[in-house]
Scaffold this active site. Structure first.
Site, PDB file in Angstrom:
ATOM      1  CD  GLU A  94      -3.123  -2.903   7.083  1.00 31.05           C
ATOM      2  OE1 GLU A  94      -2.490  -2.569   8.102  1.00 31.05           O
ATOM      3  OE2 GLU A  94      -3.000  -2.314   5.978  1.00 31.05           O
ATOM      4  CG  ASP A 131      -0.772  -6.951   6.729  1.00 25.81           C
ATOM      5  OD1 ASP A 131      -1.852  -6.525   7.176  1.00 25.81           O
ATOM      6  OD2 ASP A 131       0.319  -6.480   7.086  1.00 25.81           O
ATOM      7  CG  HIS A 170      -1.068   0.985  11.319  1.00 25.69           C
ATOM      8  ND1 HIS A 170      -1.289   1.229   9.986  1.00 25.69           N
ATOM      9  CD2 HIS A 170      -1.045  -0.365  11.439  1.00 25.69           C
ATOM     10  CE1 HIS A 170      -1.371   0.067   9.334  1.00 25.69           C
ATOM     11  NE2 HIS A 170      -1.214  -0.895  10.196  1.00 25.69           N
ATOM     12  CG  HIS A 230       4.938  -7.313   8.894  1.00 25.27           C
ATOM     13  ND1 HIS A 230       4.349  -7.990   7.857  1.00 25.27           N
ATOM     14  CD2 HIS A 230       4.002  -6.429   9.336  1.00 25.27           C
ATOM     15  CE1 HIS A 230       3.122  -7.538   7.660  1.00 25.27           C
ATOM     16  NE2 HIS A 230       2.876  -6.601   8.554  1.00 25.27           N
ATOM     17  CG  HIS A 283      -0.764  -0.227   2.489  1.00 27.77           C
ATOM     18  ND1 HIS A 283       0.197   0.467   3.146  1.00 27.77           N
ATOM     19  CD2 HIS A 283      -1.302  -1.056   3.402  1.00 27.77           C
ATOM     20  CE1 HIS A 283       0.237   0.070   4.398  1.00 27.77           C
ATOM     21  NE2 HIS A 283      -0.658  -0.859   4.576  1.00 27.77           N
ATOM     22  CG  ASP A 329       1.244  -4.007  11.656  1.00 30.39           C
ATOM     23  OD1 ASP A 329       1.611  -5.003  11.016  1.00 30.39           O
ATOM     24  OD2 ASP A 329       0.239  -3.337  11.359  1.00 30.39           O
ATOM     25  CE1 TYR A 350       5.573  -2.991   8.679  1.00 28.21           C
ATOM     26  CE2 TYR A 350       5.280  -1.849  10.752  1.00 28.21           C
ATOM     27  CZ  TYR A 350       4.802  -2.690   9.770  1.00 28.21           C
ATOM     28  OH  TYR A 350       3.544  -3.214   9.878  1.00 28.21           O
ATOM     29  CG  HIS A 406      -3.519  -5.123  12.709  1.00 32.27           C
ATOM     30  ND1 HIS A 406      -4.489  -4.157  12.610  1.00 32.27           N
ATOM     31  CD2 HIS A 406      -2.523  -4.737  11.857  1.00 32.27           C
ATOM     32  CE1 HIS A 406      -4.096  -3.241  11.737  1.00 32.27           C
ATOM     33  NE2 HIS A 406      -2.909  -3.577  11.260  1.00 32.27           N
TER      34      HIS A 406
HETATM   35 FE1  FEO Z   1      -1.249  -3.064   9.771  1.00 24.52          FE
HETATM   36 FE2  FEO Z   1       0.871  -5.584   8.996  1.00 24.52          FE
HETATM   37  O1  FEO Z   1      -0.742  -4.670   9.043  1.00 24.52           O
END
Ligand code: FEO
Length: 392
Positions: free
Chosen positions: A80, A82, A145, A223, A24, A164, A192, A78
């Site tokens: 999101e 991913d 976030h 990650h 993104h 994250d 990051y 989270h």
């Molecule tokens: Fe906010 Fe790795 O997703």
């Protein structure tokens, strides 16, 4: 990546995305990983899933350890995608699992993405869940976030699943921080933070305070690599990044049509050199905005230049300024510059955006008609150097 035991009975079951180069709007030159972890106790918990296309890989790794039917909890730190994208695929096989999410925002987010057919448990800050010998404590980190973010702490293992936070987009066949190149790993952690967490420095500082109060010997983010040797280093770096501790350094960003704005940019960099201030030059044709923002994270000065095309700044410059505005850096100083033929509106537009971002104007916008002369460029160098002297 094979499944790996990170502590006795706790396994890495995530996936490595070697080829992803865009996340993104963020360039991921070193790929990414979507980490998931399986805790095998009296109850079995899967911490996060992966991006949807990697869910079968995750399940294959889980099946090397347990039958997915035995999973009791899928902890979603989270919403999101991913991390949650694998939920539908996982839940097809983890038919007895309940999904644990943070408060009403996690619940709302997961239901909006994946429907209400699953059994959800919505947890509050500080709530815990017993797995048998181990427990999981949920620490909410809202707006770090997304509104739903939380981290999961296992006190018996001194292990934090930080999602994250402390992550890096960094593909590797190694899973620990002491198994990879330190400089690369820290550079990716910085990138990051700059591109994902920079707008949330206040929340990051608060979360860091909480996390530092926990007894931790391993941080397993969602990650990149797992921190076990360099925990102090990443805490120190996060403290500096979250509070925007700035070096006396400059980032000079520009695009140019016929090299005139480029000549000005180079003269400005020289001006910083005369004053003894390190400056980095970024042509937007050659540098990704996410790499530039990584430098902005720790630099005091941001100077931006554009020529004027059809009464506007160049679209590349507008995109950079839009991106920087979203990441909301504080306490920066700078000014706009550019060459022009007749109107020169682009330079004022750059300055207007810098004002909106809150970059303190330390020089009036510098405009040069058509092709700057050598004399004008030397004057610009001196003007920048003089300005910096007055700021010592
Ligand atoms: Fe906010 Fe790795 O997703």
């Amino acid at each position: 990546m094979r499944k790996q035991e990170i502590k006795k009975g706790i396994y890495y079951v995530g996936a490595v995305d070697w080829d992803v180069r865009a996340f993104h709007g963020y360039s991921t030159e070193r790929g990414a990983t979507y980490n998931a972890y399986l805790i095998v106790d009296e109850k079995i918990a899967l911490i996060d899933t992966t991006k949807a296309p990697f869910a079968k890989e995750l399940l294959a790794r889980v099946k090397e350890i347990v039958d997915p039917k035995e999973i009791d909890y899928v902890i979603s730190n989270h919403v999101e995608m991913d991390h949650s994208g694998g939920i539908p695929e996982v839940m097809k096989e983890a038919v007895n699992a309940k999904i644990v999410t943070s408060g009403p925002s996690g619940l709302k987010g997961l239901q909006a993405h994946y429907g209400s057919q699953y059994e959800y448990i919505s947890v509050k800050a500080g709530e815990s869940l017993s797995l048998g010998k181990r427990s999981l404590v949920f620490v909410t980190t809202p707006m770090l976030h997304w509104p739903d973010n939380m981290v999961t702490y296992c006190p018996e293992e001194k292990l934090l699943f930080s999602n994250d936070a402390f992550g890096q987009h960094y593909a590797s066949n190694m899973i620990f921080d002491d198994q990879v190149n330190y400089e690369e790993m820290m550079a990716e952690a910085k990138k990051y933070f700059a591109n994902i967490l920079m707008p949330y420095g206040v929340q990051a500082t608060k979360a860091l305070e909480i996390v530092k109060g926990l007894d931790i010997d391993m941080i397993a983010p969602s990650h990149g690599v797992i921190w076990r040797t360099h925990i102090k280093d990443i805490f120190k770096a996060y403290e500096e990044w979250a509070t925007e501790t700035l070096a006396d350094a400059a980032v000079v960003v520009y695009d140019s049509m016929w090299h005139s704005t480029e000549k000005m940019a180079r003269a400005i960099v020289e001006g910083f050199a005369i004053a003894g201030v390190p400056a980095k030059l970024f042509d937007l044709k050659a540098n990704h905005i996410s790499n530039i923002m990584t430098e902005v994270l720790t630099s005091k000065y941001v100077v931006v230049g554009s020529p004027t095309l059809n009464n506007c700044m160049l679209p590349t410059v507008a995109a950079f300024l839009c991106y920087m505005r979203g990441l909301a850096p504080h306490n920066r100083e700078g000014f706009a510059f550019g060459s022009y033929g007749w109107g020169g509106q682009g330079i004022a537009q750059v300055q207007e955006q810098l004002d909106l971002i809150g970059v303190k104007k330390v020089m009036e916008p510098v405009r040069m008609n058509y092709i700057p002369s050598e004399e004008q460029l030397r004057e610009l160098e001196q003007a920048v150097a003089e300005m910096l002297k007055t700021r010592e």
